[in-house]
Design a protein around this motif. Structure first.
Motif, PDB file in Angstrom:
ATOM      1  N   SER A   1       0.840  -1.199   0.000  1.00 28.92           N
ATOM      2  CA  SER A   1       0.000   0.000   0.000  1.00 28.92           C
ATOM      3  C   SER A   1       0.873   1.247   0.000  1.00 28.92           C
ATOM      4  N   GLY A   2       0.505   2.217  -0.835  1.00 30.41           N
ATOM      5  CA  GLY A   2       1.245   3.465  -0.900  1.00 30.41           C
ATOM      6  C   GLY A   2       2.458   3.437  -1.796  1.00 30.41           C
ATOM      7  N   CYS A   3       2.651   2.345  -2.573  1.00 30.03           N
ATOM      8  CA  CYS A   3       3.852   2.247  -3.422  1.00 30.03           C
ATOM      9  C   CYS A   3       3.708   3.028  -4.722  1.00 30.03           C
ATOM     10  N   GLY A   4       2.470   3.429  -5.101  1.00 31.19           N
ATOM     11  CA  GLY A   4       2.265   4.218  -6.308  1.00 31.19           C
ATOM     12  C   GLY A   4       1.607   3.484  -7.450  1.00 31.19           C
ATOM     13  N   LYS A   5       1.224   2.224  -7.254  1.00 34.10           N
ATOM     14  CA  LYS A   5       0.697   1.436  -8.376  1.00 34.10           C
ATOM     15  C   LYS A   5      -0.651   1.965  -8.869  1.00 34.10           C
TER      16      LYS A   5
ATOM     17  N   VAL B   1      -1.237 -14.808 -13.541  1.00 30.14           N
ATOM     18  CA  VAL B   1      -1.864 -14.429 -14.807  1.00 30.14           C
ATOM     19  C   VAL B   1      -1.017 -13.537 -15.710  1.00 30.14           C
ATOM     20  N   ALA B   2      -0.023 -12.837 -15.172  1.00 29.55           N
ATOM     21  CA  ALA B   2       0.666 -11.811 -15.961  1.00 29.55           C
ATOM     22  C   ALA B   2       1.786 -12.392 -16.822  1.00 29.55           C
ATOM     23  N   ASP B   3       2.015 -11.746 -17.978  1.00 32.66           N
ATOM     24  CA  ASP B   3       3.216 -12.041 -18.773  1.00 32.66           C
ATOM     25  C   ASP B   3       4.456 -11.580 -18.025  1.00 32.66           C
ATOM     26  N   ARG B   4       4.371 -10.377 -17.446  1.00 38.35           N
ATOM     27  CA  ARG B   4       5.440  -9.847 -16.609  1.00 38.35           C
ATOM     28  C   ARG B   4       4.822  -9.159 -15.401  1.00 38.35           C
ATOM     29  N   VAL B   5       5.583  -9.141 -14.318  1.00 35.43           N
ATOM     30  CA  VAL B   5       5.145  -8.495 -13.084  1.00 35.43           C
ATOM     31  C   VAL B   5       6.153  -7.410 -12.720  1.00 35.43           C
ATOM     32  N   GLY B   6       5.631  -6.202 -12.486  1.00 35.71           N
ATOM     33  CA  GLY B   6       6.477  -5.103 -12.040  1.00 35.71           C
ATOM     34  C   GLY B   6       6.257  -4.852 -10.562  1.00 35.71           C
ATOM     35  N   VAL B   7       7.335  -4.821  -9.787  1.00 34.86           N
ATOM     36  CA  VAL B   7       7.251  -4.564  -8.340  1.00 34.86           C
ATOM     37  C   VAL B   7       7.602  -3.105  -8.086  1.00 34.86           C
ATOM     38  N   LEU B   8       6.655  -2.385  -7.478  1.00 33.74           N
ATOM     39  CA  LEU B   8       6.860  -0.972  -7.167  1.00 33.74           C
ATOM     40  C   LEU B   8       7.144  -0.798  -5.683  1.00 33.74           C
ATOM     41  N   HIS B   9       7.991   0.181  -5.396  1.00 30.88           N
ATOM     42  CA  HIS B   9       8.317   0.511  -4.008  1.00 30.88           C
ATOM     43  C   HIS B   9       8.649   1.996  -3.947  1.00 30.88           C
TER      44      HIS B   9
END
Length: 368
Positions: A56-60, A218-226
């Motif tokens: 939560s709060g990472c900007g996604k 489900v995703a082709d790629r996963v982006g991790v935001l922080h």
């Protein structure tokens, strides 16, 4: 005045509409002193399904709303299909969006809800109705066309919301926590349906979720935001097995942070030499992130205690169906979590002595 699209129009064939590439370039967005986006850059290929994952709060969600034109950026650029849309209003961006709340019109049938965006665009009644029915069939609700929202389950309402977003033939589909209000079984079924539909339609999709299982499934790629930045984007298997930062190693899946000493790109840990992943600290004291499935556990007969690898004590055994998670206290380490088959865990009980070893798979390590 309305326009009626001819039955032979190729734009009526949803699967023939290609997705559009998306580029987010150096996005910044602050709310007071809080930096929601701090130079976020991301490239999404045409027709690709990318999940944005983070705490939560990472900007996604801010990133998704900025792409949709619902949030104004402080700086940065957004391109869709090579066109800069940063200053375009939301209704000119070619986006379809599905929110966490279904937001269906309660006095409209499922078919009329799906057709609503087409009606606003002046599409004729006959084509509007046909396309709405085609989309309801795509999401498995053809027999519910004349049902009202209160006559549909939560999962069915979300399918209608998805069909409505697709009805206007968007270039990009945006999904903002669309499954979080559903129970676990329905969520698993609907996430697979969303993926099937996305592949059938071929639309570029960005999916925001805090649920790691959903993103990885489900995703082709996963982006991790922080903290408003992209820590890593990769295929699900690579993200799990080859994290590039300590945050990703600790956030994605379960990890044991274990202390050891690195030397020449290897880590000595519990009697095993482990190769270190790129980006790790290669020399000196480190904290390494070891997956529970890489931990092996063997009961220790009384006569064998004092020989071989360090002896630990079982703290707890948690049943997870075909697998069990075993929590173990080792000397000079925090408790270690192991994930082992149920048959092996049957030999263990709280307080029993065990010998713990680590499989020699690559791990990420940061300076201790």
């Amino acid at each position: 005045m309305t326009t009626d699209i001819a039955d032979s129009s190729p734009t009526d064939r949803l699967a023939e509409r290609p997705g559009a590439a998306v580029q987010l370039v150096g996005l910044h967005r602050s709310f007071g002193k809080v930096r929601a986006l701090d130079g976020l850059s991301l490239d999404v290929a045409a027709g690709e399904f990318v999940a944005l994952l983070g705490p939560s709060g990472c900007g996604k969600t801010t990133a998704l709303r900025a792409l949709a034109g619902l949030d104004e950026l402080d700086s940065g650029r957004i391109l869709v299909g090579g066109q800069d849309i940063t200053r375009l209003s939301s209704n000119r961006r070619g986006m379809g969006m599905v929110f966490q709340a279904y937001s269906l019109f309660p006095t409209m049938t499922a078919r009329d809800n799906v057709a609503y965006g087409l009606r606003l665009r002046g599409v004729g009644t006959r084509t509007r109705r046909r396309r709405a029915e085609e989309l309801l069939e795509l999401v498995g609700l053809a027999s519910h066309a004349v049902h009202y929202p209160h006559q549909l389950s939560g999962g069915q309402q979300q399918r209608v919301a998805l069909a409505r977003a697709l009805a206007v033939q968007p270039e990009v589909l945006l999904l903002d926590e669309p499954l979080s209000a559903l129970d676990a079984k329905v969520r698993a079924q609907l996430r697979d349906e969303i993926r099937r539909i996305q592949l059938d339609v071929g639309i570029t999709t960005l999916f925001v979720t805090h649920d790691q299982e959903e993103a990885l499934a489900v995703a082709d790629r996963v982006g991790v935001l922080h903290a408003g930045r992209l820590e890593q984007i990769a295929r699900p298997g690579d993200l799990y097995d080859r994290p590039r930062t300590a945050f990703v190693a600790e956030f994605v899946g379960l990890s044991n942070p274990l202390r050891g000493r690195a030397r020449s790109g290897e880590l000595g840990l519990l009697g095993t030499r482990l190769p270190l992943l790129p980006g790790s600290a290669f020399e000196g004291p480190v904290r390494a992130f070891v997956r529970p499935e890489s931990v092996t556990v063997d009961p220790v007969p009384d006569q064998d205690q004092g020989h071989g690898a360090p002896i630990g004590r079982v703290l707890s055994v948690s049943f997870l169906g075909s697998l069990c998670r075993v929590r173990i206290q080792l000397p000079d380490q925090d408790p270690v979590l192991a994930q082992i088959p149920k048959a092996e865990a049957a030999r263990l009980s709280p307080g029993s002595p065990v010998r713990v070893t680590i499989r020699p798979v690559p791990v990420f390590a940061e300076p201790a």
